[in-house]
Structure formats: structure tokens, C-alpha cells
Motif scaffolding. Sequence first.
Motif, PDB file in Angstrom:
ATOM      1  N   ILE A 251       1.205  -0.891  -0.505  1.00  0.00           N
ATOM      2  CA  ILE A 251      -0.181  -0.007   0.076  1.00  0.00           C
ATOM      3  C   ILE A 251       0.935   1.227   0.085  1.00  0.00           C
ATOM      4  CG2 ILE A 251      -1.580   1.413   1.238  1.00  0.00           C
ATOM      5  CD1 ILE A 251      -3.136  -2.215   2.166  1.00  0.00           C
ATOM      6  N   PRO A 252       1.737   1.388   0.697  1.00  0.00           N
ATOM      7  CA  PRO A 252       3.101   2.434   1.005  1.00  0.00           C
ATOM      8  C   PRO A 252       3.854   2.787  -0.625  1.00  0.00           C
ATOM      9  CG  PRO A 252       2.993   1.223   2.864  1.00  0.00           C
ATOM     10  CD  PRO A 252       2.320   0.863   1.528  1.00  0.00           C
ATOM     11  N   GLN A 253       3.851   1.548  -0.960  1.00  0.00           N
ATOM     12  CA  GLN A 253       4.294   1.029  -2.037  1.00  0.00           C
ATOM     13  C   GLN A 253       3.459   1.857  -3.094  1.00  0.00           C
ATOM     14  OE1 GLN A 253       7.733   0.740  -2.889  1.00  0.00           O
ATOM     15  NE2 GLN A 253       7.980   1.269  -4.996  1.00  0.00           N
ATOM     16  N   LEU A 254       2.240   1.855  -3.276  1.00  0.00           N
ATOM     17  CA  LEU A 254       1.526   2.225  -4.545  1.00  0.00           C
ATOM     18  C   LEU A 254       0.841   3.534  -4.231  1.00  0.00           C
ATOM     19  CD1 LEU A 254      -0.230  -1.893  -5.064  1.00  0.00           C
ATOM     20  CD2 LEU A 254       1.421  -0.191  -7.468  1.00  0.00           C
ATOM     21  N   ILE A 255       0.518   3.623  -3.020  1.00  0.00           N
ATOM     22  CA  ILE A 255      -0.440   4.440  -2.402  1.00  0.00           C
ATOM     23  C   ILE A 255       0.245   5.769  -1.562  1.00  0.00           C
ATOM     24  CG2 ILE A 255      -2.610   5.845  -1.056  1.00  0.00           C
ATOM     25  CD1 ILE A 255      -4.031   3.886  -2.956  1.00  0.00           C
ATOM     26  N   GLY A 256       0.634   7.391  -1.703  1.00  0.00           N
ATOM     27  CA  GLY A 256       1.078   7.496  -1.137  1.00  0.00           C
ATOM     28  C   GLY A 256       2.414   9.158  -1.157  1.00  0.00           C
ATOM     29  N   SER A 257       3.608   9.249  -0.452  1.00  0.00           N
ATOM     30  CA  SER A 257       4.515   9.107  -1.147  1.00  0.00           C
ATOM     31  C   SER A 257       5.665   9.026  -1.486  1.00  0.00           C
ATOM     32  CB  SER A 257       4.722  10.775   0.424  1.00  0.00           C
ATOM     33  OG  SER A 257       5.559  10.365   0.821  1.00  0.00           O
ATOM     34  N   SER A 258       6.500   9.274  -1.829  1.00  0.00           N
ATOM     35  CA  SER A 258       8.037   8.662  -1.857  1.00  0.00           C
ATOM     36  C   SER A 258       8.594   8.305  -0.475  1.00  0.00           C
ATOM     37  CB  SER A 258       8.545   9.245  -2.953  1.00  0.00           C
ATOM     38  OG  SER A 258       9.615  10.584  -2.622  1.00  0.00           O
ATOM     39  N   ARG A 259       7.915   8.670   0.998  1.00  0.00           N
ATOM     40  CA  ARG A 259       8.746   8.449   1.913  1.00  0.00           C
ATOM     41  C   ARG A 259       8.563   7.034   2.055  1.00  0.00           C
ATOM     42  NH1 ARG A 259       7.360  13.111   2.015  1.00  0.00           N
ATOM     43  NH2 ARG A 259       5.051  13.274   3.072  1.00  0.00           N
ATOM     44  N   PRO A 260       9.557   6.383   2.506  1.00  0.00           N
ATOM     45  CA  PRO A 260       9.390   4.921   2.575  1.00  0.00           C
ATOM     46  C   PRO A 260       8.977   4.354   4.300  1.00  0.00           C
ATOM     47  CG  PRO A 260      11.520   5.208   2.660  1.00  0.00           C
ATOM     48  CD  PRO A 260      10.945   6.134   2.208  1.00  0.00           C
ATOM     49  N   PHE A 261       7.918   3.127   4.382  1.00  0.00           N
ATOM     50  CA  PHE A 261       7.813   2.439   5.561  1.00  0.00           C
ATOM     51  C   PHE A 261       8.645   1.591   5.581  1.00  0.00           C
ATOM     52  CE2 PHE A 261       4.468   4.991   4.543  1.00  0.00           C
ATOM     53  CZ  PHE A 261       3.084   5.542   5.196  1.00  0.00           C
ATOM     54  N   ILE A 262       8.164   0.815   7.154  1.00  0.00           N
ATOM     55  CA  ILE A 262       9.690  -0.105   7.593  1.00  0.00           C
ATOM     56  C   ILE A 262       9.889  -1.809   6.098  1.00  0.00           C
ATOM     57  CG2 ILE A 262       9.764  -2.211   8.889  1.00  0.00           C
ATOM     58  CD1 ILE A 262       9.098  -0.158  11.289  1.00  0.00           C
ATOM     59  N   GLY A 263       8.499  -1.911   5.682  1.00  0.00           N
ATOM     60  CA  GLY A 263       8.334  -2.827   4.757  1.00  0.00           C
ATOM     61  C   GLY A 263       9.238  -2.383   3.892  1.00  0.00           C
ATOM     62  N   GLN A 264       9.011  -1.163   3.610  1.00  0.00           N
ATOM     63  CA  GLN A 264       9.814  -0.644   2.097  1.00  0.00           C
ATOM     64  C   GLN A 264      10.903  -0.485   1.646  1.00  0.00           C
ATOM     65  OE1 GLN A 264       6.989   3.191   1.568  1.00  0.00           O
ATOM     66  NE2 GLN A 264       6.967   2.270  -0.175  1.00  0.00           N
ATOM     67  N   ALA A 265      11.592  -0.162   3.055  1.00  0.00           N
ATOM     68  CA  ALA A 265      12.981  -0.470   3.492  1.00  0.00           C
ATOM     69  C   ALA A 265      13.944  -1.957   3.610  1.00  0.00           C
ATOM     70  CB  ALA A 265      13.220   0.605   5.245  1.00  0.00           C
ATOM     71  N   VAL A 266      13.296  -2.604   4.202  1.00  0.00           N
ATOM     72  CA  VAL A 266      13.462  -4.012   3.807  1.00  0.00           C
ATOM     73  C   VAL A 266      13.325  -4.025   2.792  1.00  0.00           C
ATOM     74  CG1 VAL A 266      12.587  -6.295   4.665  1.00  0.00           C
ATOM     75  CG2 VAL A 266      12.195  -4.279   6.503  1.00  0.00           C
ATOM     76  N   TYR A 267      12.491  -3.948   2.063  1.00  0.00           N
ATOM     77  CA  TYR A 267      12.369  -4.862   0.773  1.00  0.00           C
ATOM     78  C   TYR A 267      13.364  -3.880  -0.091  1.00  0.00           C
ATOM     79  CZ  TYR A 267      10.392  -5.328  -3.984  1.00  0.00           C
ATOM     80  OH  TYR A 267      10.490  -5.711  -5.617  1.00  0.00           O
ATOM     81  N   GLN A 268      13.272  -3.009   0.119  1.00  0.00           N
ATOM     82  CA  GLN A 268      14.655  -2.691  -0.659  1.00  0.00           C
ATOM     83  C   GLN A 268      15.849  -2.903  -0.593  1.00  0.00           C
ATOM     84  OE1 GLN A 268      13.667   1.724  -0.339  1.00  0.00           O
ATOM     85  NE2 GLN A 268      11.433   1.652  -1.336  1.00  0.00           N
TER      86      GLN A 268
END
Length: 306
Positions: A251-268
Motif C-alpha cells: 500500500i505505501p508503495q502504490l499509494i502515498g508519497s516517496s517517503r518509505p515505511f519499514i516494509g519498503q525499507a526491508v524490500y529495498q
Amino acid sequence: MASTSLSSQLSTYLFNRPKFVLALLLLPPLLWLGVIYLGSLFSLLAQSFFSIDDFTGKVVYDISLNSYARLFTPTNLAIIWRTVVMAAVVTAICGVIAFPLAYYIARYASGRTKALFYVAVMLPLWSNYLVRVYSWKLILAKEGAIHWTFNALGLGPLLDWVLTLPIVEGSSLSTSYIGTALTFVYIWLPFMVLPIQAALERVPRSLLEASSDLGARPSETFRKVVFPLAIPGIAAGSIFTFSLTLGDYIIPQLIGSSRPFIGQAVYQLQGTAGDIPMAAAFAMVPIVIMAVYLTIAKKLGAFDAL
């Protein structure tokens, strides 16, 4: 005849050894839990104590706390704080929406009406997760239904002003924290409604009648009888909404700003950057947070409402 005799002997053998039967039944789930689930968590924990060589980019298998030290940089702390705040906000909004709905289902709906409410609550879960998220992306877009409605009512400038606020910061709802929170609430709301409804169903009507007989007003009955008995259900629902928001990265990846959340940080980190130790250290953050959260929820009786 021989097969029947063997089957009878086996049945007798198992009947006389109930503990052995119990061990056989528990062995597969315990192996799954111990080897697959806990094993992967321990592997994750072990990876977090390694580090990565800045020159070669390879993992250095020497035990150190470098990865955890890097968690306390301002950038990473901001990611953790952003995720925890979003999870708390989503949980609070879900609770506010879910409680009156659950109360009506538990106290006033009956028969076919209650069944319709159950279907309405569960219906979003019947569609694909990504379909629901992309649907909200379209709804929240600049050309979507919500922006169109605000403009049609002459409230477009108000919405534009809201989107310029520092805490929101988005060109449209689909690129703002508001849009992220709305989508999270829609996706996880059923997980809050059902535990609260189950907790309210267990409140005896005799307690409500006794409170009324003793002269309590309906508002006092709600504050002193209904709500305290519903707290385990609220806590149980919050476990789902808080933990699911905490670990979600789609959800943060598709909807929201470019500022990452924990899940996105782990993925990246484990994908693009290839920094497995740092990704593992980041992945341990939600586990620690949920351990504390579950301890508090247990004291509130959440596990009794699950």
C-alpha cells in the motif's frame, strides 16, 4: 481378514496410548512452527548481527552490532517513526468506525439483517488484495471520485489547502498520507469489526438490565459496563490492524508519497541495495514492537477475545 486384524490391533494400540496419539497429531504443526517459522526468524536474527563490506558489497560474517547502530541514524529513525505513527492512526480510525458498527450488529441486528451485515463486512475480503488497492488508487487520484466530488461541491480549494499541509504533503490524495491511511483503513477494517462484535456478543443482557434497574442512565451503562467488557475485543482487533499496517509495504508503495515505511525499507535493502544484514535488522523492528504491543494487549484480555 488379516488386514482387519491388523487395523484392529493398531486401533487398540493407539487407544491405549493417548499421549502417543497426541504427539502424532501435534508433530506436523510443531515441525512447521519450529523449523519453518521459528527457524526463519532465528536465521533473520542471525543475519542482523552480520555486516556488509562497504568496498566489496559482500556480507561479512563477523558478529557485530553495526547494523543495529545504523538503525539509529536520523533517516532510519524517521522511517520507523513514520510507520509506527501510521499504524497507530489506522488502528485508532478502525476502532472508531468499527465500534458502533459492531455494537449495532451485536445488540440490535438479528436474523437476516445480521447475516447481511456479516456479508457486508466480509465482502471486501472476497476480492483480490491488489485489486482493492488499485481501486483506491483510482478513487484517490486527482481525476478520481473524491477530488471530483469536492470540486463539484465547490470545496476543491479546501482540499488543495489540506494537501499542502506539512503533515499531508501530496499533489493528490493518492500521493499523500491521507490516501495511505484511508486505504489501510478500508483493507483492515473487517479485522477490527469482528473481534469487537464477538466481545460485545458475550456481554450478558442481564448486566445491562441490572445497570438500568440500579438507576444508571444509558450513557453510564455504556461507559461503566459495555465499554470495559468490550476492551478485550478492541485490543484483539488492534493486534490485527496495527501489526498488518506495521509490516505492509504494498500500500505505501502504490499509494502515498516517496517517503518509505519499514516494509519498503526491508524490500529495498534486501533487493536493490543487497544489504541483507541491514534488511534483517530493520525486519527485527516490527517484531520487537509487536512483542511489546502483544504484552500490553494480553494484559487487556485481547487473547480471550480472539
